[in-house]
Scaffold this motif. Structure first.
Motif, PDB file in Angstrom:
ATOM      1  N   MET A  19       0.825  -1.208   0.000  1.00  0.00           N
ATOM      2  CA  MET A  19       0.000   0.000   0.000  1.00  0.00           C
ATOM      3  C   MET A  19       0.856   1.253   0.000  1.00  0.00           C
ATOM      4  N   LEU A  20       1.980   1.227   0.752  1.00  0.00           N
ATOM      5  CA  LEU A  20       2.851   2.395   0.812  1.00  0.00           C
ATOM      6  C   LEU A  20       3.519   2.652  -0.530  1.00  0.00           C
ATOM      7  N   VAL A  21       3.988   1.587  -1.181  1.00  0.00           N
ATOM      8  CA  VAL A  21       4.666   1.734  -2.465  1.00  0.00           C
ATOM      9  C   VAL A  21       3.703   2.217  -3.539  1.00  0.00           C
ATOM     10  N   GLY A  22       2.465   1.732  -3.497  1.00  0.00           N
ATOM     11  CA  GLY A  22       1.511   2.051  -4.549  1.00  0.00           C
ATOM     12  C   GLY A  22       0.809   3.375  -4.373  1.00  0.00           C
ATOM     13  N   CYS A  23       1.072   4.063  -3.261  1.00  0.00           N
ATOM     14  CA  CYS A  23       0.343   5.298  -2.985  1.00  0.00           C
ATOM     15  C   CYS A  23       1.321   6.399  -2.599  1.00  0.00           C
ATOM     16  N   THR A  24       1.908   7.054  -3.585  1.00  0.00           N
ATOM     17  CA  THR A  24       2.837   8.152  -3.352  1.00  0.00           C
ATOM     18  C   THR A  24       2.056   9.457  -3.244  1.00  0.00           C
ATOM     19  N   THR A  25       2.225  10.166  -2.144  1.00  0.00           N
ATOM     20  CA  THR A  25       1.508  11.423  -1.935  1.00  0.00           C
ATOM     21  C   THR A  25       2.494  12.535  -1.576  1.00  0.00           C
ATOM     22  N   GLY A  52      18.354  19.640 -11.540  1.00  0.00           N
ATOM     23  CA  GLY A  52      19.728  19.443 -11.974  1.00  0.00           C
ATOM     24  C   GLY A  52      19.827  18.735 -13.314  1.00  0.00           C
ATOM     25  N   GLN A  53      18.830  17.916 -13.619  1.00  0.00           N
ATOM     26  CA  GLN A  53      18.831  17.180 -14.879  1.00  0.00           C
ATOM     27  C   GLN A  53      17.746  17.733 -15.809  1.00  0.00           C
ATOM     28  N   GLU A  54      18.127  17.993 -17.031  1.00  0.00           N
ATOM     29  CA  GLU A  54      17.194  18.570 -17.998  1.00  0.00           C
ATOM     30  C   GLU A  54      16.020  17.623 -18.253  1.00  0.00           C
ATOM     31  N   SER A  55      16.274  16.322 -18.248  1.00  0.00           N
ATOM     32  CA  SER A  55      15.195  15.369 -18.502  1.00  0.00           C
ATOM     33  C   SER A  55      14.120  15.435 -17.412  1.00  0.00           C
ATOM     34  N   ILE A  56      14.546  15.617 -16.163  1.00  0.00           N
ATOM     35  CA  ILE A  56      13.589  15.713 -15.059  1.00  0.00           C
ATOM     36  C   ILE A  56      12.788  17.002 -15.178  1.00  0.00           C
ATOM     37  N   ARG A  57      13.492  18.086 -15.531  1.00  0.00           N
ATOM     38  CA  ARG A  57      12.802  19.365 -15.696  1.00  0.00           C
ATOM     39  C   ARG A  57      11.725  19.261 -16.772  1.00  0.00           C
ATOM     40  N   THR A 150      12.694  11.430   2.680  1.00  0.00           N
ATOM     41  CA  THR A 150      11.657  12.450   2.534  1.00  0.00           C
ATOM     42  C   THR A 150      12.153  13.523   1.565  1.00  0.00           C
ATOM     43  N   VAL A 151      11.412  13.694   0.468  1.00  0.00           N
ATOM     44  CA  VAL A 151      11.774  14.693  -0.543  1.00  0.00           C
ATOM     45  C   VAL A 151      10.878  15.911  -0.359  1.00  0.00           C
ATOM     46  N   LYS A 152      11.500  17.061  -0.178  1.00  0.00           N
ATOM     47  CA  LYS A 152      10.757  18.308   0.035  1.00  0.00           C
ATOM     48  C   LYS A 152      10.889  19.216  -1.184  1.00  0.00           C
ATOM     49  N   LEU A 153       9.751  19.639  -1.711  1.00  0.00           N
ATOM     50  CA  LEU A 153       9.703  20.535  -2.865  1.00  0.00           C
ATOM     51  C   LEU A 153       8.919  21.787  -2.506  1.00  0.00           C
ATOM     52  N   GLU A 154       9.320  22.900  -3.112  1.00  0.00           N
ATOM     53  CA  GLU A 154       8.626  24.168  -2.884  1.00  0.00           C
ATOM     54  C   GLU A 154       8.120  24.724  -4.211  1.00  0.00           C
ATOM     55  N   ASN A 175       9.450   8.402   0.830  1.00  0.00           N
ATOM     56  CA  ASN A 175       9.825   7.205   0.059  1.00  0.00           C
ATOM     57  C   ASN A 175       9.137   7.124  -1.314  1.00  0.00           C
ATOM     58  N   PRO A 176       9.315   8.141  -2.159  1.00  0.00           N
ATOM     59  CA  PRO A 176       8.722   8.042  -3.496  1.00  0.00           C
ATOM     60  C   PRO A 176       9.324   6.858  -4.248  1.00  0.00           C
ATOM     61  N   SER A 177       8.474   6.095  -4.923  1.00  0.00           N
ATOM     62  CA  SER A 177       8.959   4.886  -5.594  1.00  0.00           C
ATOM     63  C   SER A 177       9.807   5.221  -6.814  1.00  0.00           C
ATOM     64  N   ASN A 178       9.511   6.348  -7.480  1.00  0.00           N
ATOM     65  CA  ASN A 178      10.316   6.779  -8.614  1.00  0.00           C
ATOM     66  C   ASN A 178      10.028   8.252  -8.896  1.00  0.00           C
ATOM     67  N   GLU A 179      10.783   8.838  -9.832  1.00  0.00           N
ATOM     68  CA  GLU A 179      10.634  10.267 -10.112  1.00  0.00           C
ATOM     69  C   GLU A 179       9.256  10.592 -10.687  1.00  0.00           C
ATOM     70  N   LYS A 180       8.735   9.716 -11.517  1.00  0.00           N
ATOM     71  CA  LYS A 180       7.427   9.941 -12.134  1.00  0.00           C
ATOM     72  C   LYS A 180       6.334  10.035 -11.074  1.00  0.00           C
ATOM     73  N   LYS A 181       6.352   9.124 -10.113  1.00  0.00           N
ATOM     74  CA  LYS A 181       5.356   9.134  -9.043  1.00  0.00           C
ATOM     75  C   LYS A 181       5.495  10.391  -8.177  1.00  0.00           C
ATOM     76  N   LEU A 182       6.740  10.798  -7.927  1.00  0.00           N
ATOM     77  CA  LEU A 182       6.992  12.003  -7.137  1.00  0.00           C
ATOM     78  C   LEU A 182       6.424  13.229  -7.835  1.00  0.00           C
ATOM     79  N   ILE A 183       6.678  13.353  -9.132  1.00  0.00           N
ATOM     80  CA  ILE A 183       6.197  14.490  -9.913  1.00  0.00           C
ATOM     81  C   ILE A 183       4.674  14.517  -9.943  1.00  0.00           C
TER      82      ILE A 183
END
Length: 203
Positions: A19-25, A52-57, A150-154, A175-183
């Motif tokens: 449940m934790l892995v499948g539910c990134t908030t 820092g990475q153009e692909s992520i931006r 813990t990833v903090k964004l502003e 604990n974001p599972s990947n960058e896509k889920k975090l975004i």
């Protein structure tokens, strides 16, 4: 007291982990709005992601633009409005605002990444005598240590005409599972809060 088998305990932990892995908030941890601001809501956003990475931006900006368009709100990604600049300058942003008739600029950047270890105490049956019960057949799971990231964004929202900061929010994602889920989680939270603040001109 009913005895729980080791297999039952194991499946319980695996279910919680799934449940934790499948539910990134992205949980808001701080939010501010200029109480004196009388403008808005906005309908033409310039989306800028600082990474820092153009692909992520690019992934962030594209995903955000598509999310706003789903809400029938106009938006353009920073890499499209200001090509060739990984970190757009103030002059470049002002030029894009005039050319694209932008009324709001939304900038998101990384605040920090915190990592810590968390101790999980042992799980056992038998009340205060559980440890003694281990040798008598009670179910027992030893304590263990896990890592938590813990990833903090502003995100800051500016009125394009006055260049004034009118809204800001920090969020934390554990604990974001990947960058896509975090975004996706971050954008979902920002859109929800912009709606609540009546800063998004949704139909």
């Amino acid at each position: 007291m009913k005895k729980m088998s080791r297999l039952g305990l194991m499946w319980g932990w695996l279910s919680i982990l799934a449940m934790l892995v499948g539910c990134t908030t992205a949980k808001p941890v701080a939010e501010w709005r200029d109480a004196n601001y009388q403008g808005g809501p906005f309908n033409n956003f310039l989306i800028v992601g600082v990474a820092g990475q153009e692909s992520i931006r690019r992934t962030f900006e594209e995903t955000f633009v598509n999310r706003l368009r789903d809400e029938q709100v106009n938006a353009i990604a920073g890499f499209e409005a200001i090509p060739g600049e990984a970190r757009p300058s103030k002059d470049s942003i002002k030029a894009a605002i005039e050319e694209k008739d932008i009324d709001a600029v939304l900038i998101t950047h990384l605040v920090g990444v915190d990592e810590k270890q968390i101790y999980h105490p042992p799980t056992y049956s038998g009340g205060v005598y559980g440890y003694y019960g281990v040798v008598r057949g009670y179910a027992y799971e030893p304590g263990y240590v896990s890592k938590q990231k813990t990833v903090k964004l502003e995100t800051n929202l500016y009125d394009a005409s006055s260049e004034k900061l009118i809204w800001s929010m920090q969020s934390a994602t554990i604990n974001p599972s990947n960058e896509k889920k975090l975004i996706e989680a971050k954008i979902k939270t920002v859109v929800k809060r912009l709606k609540a603040q009546q800063l998004l001109a949704v139909p």
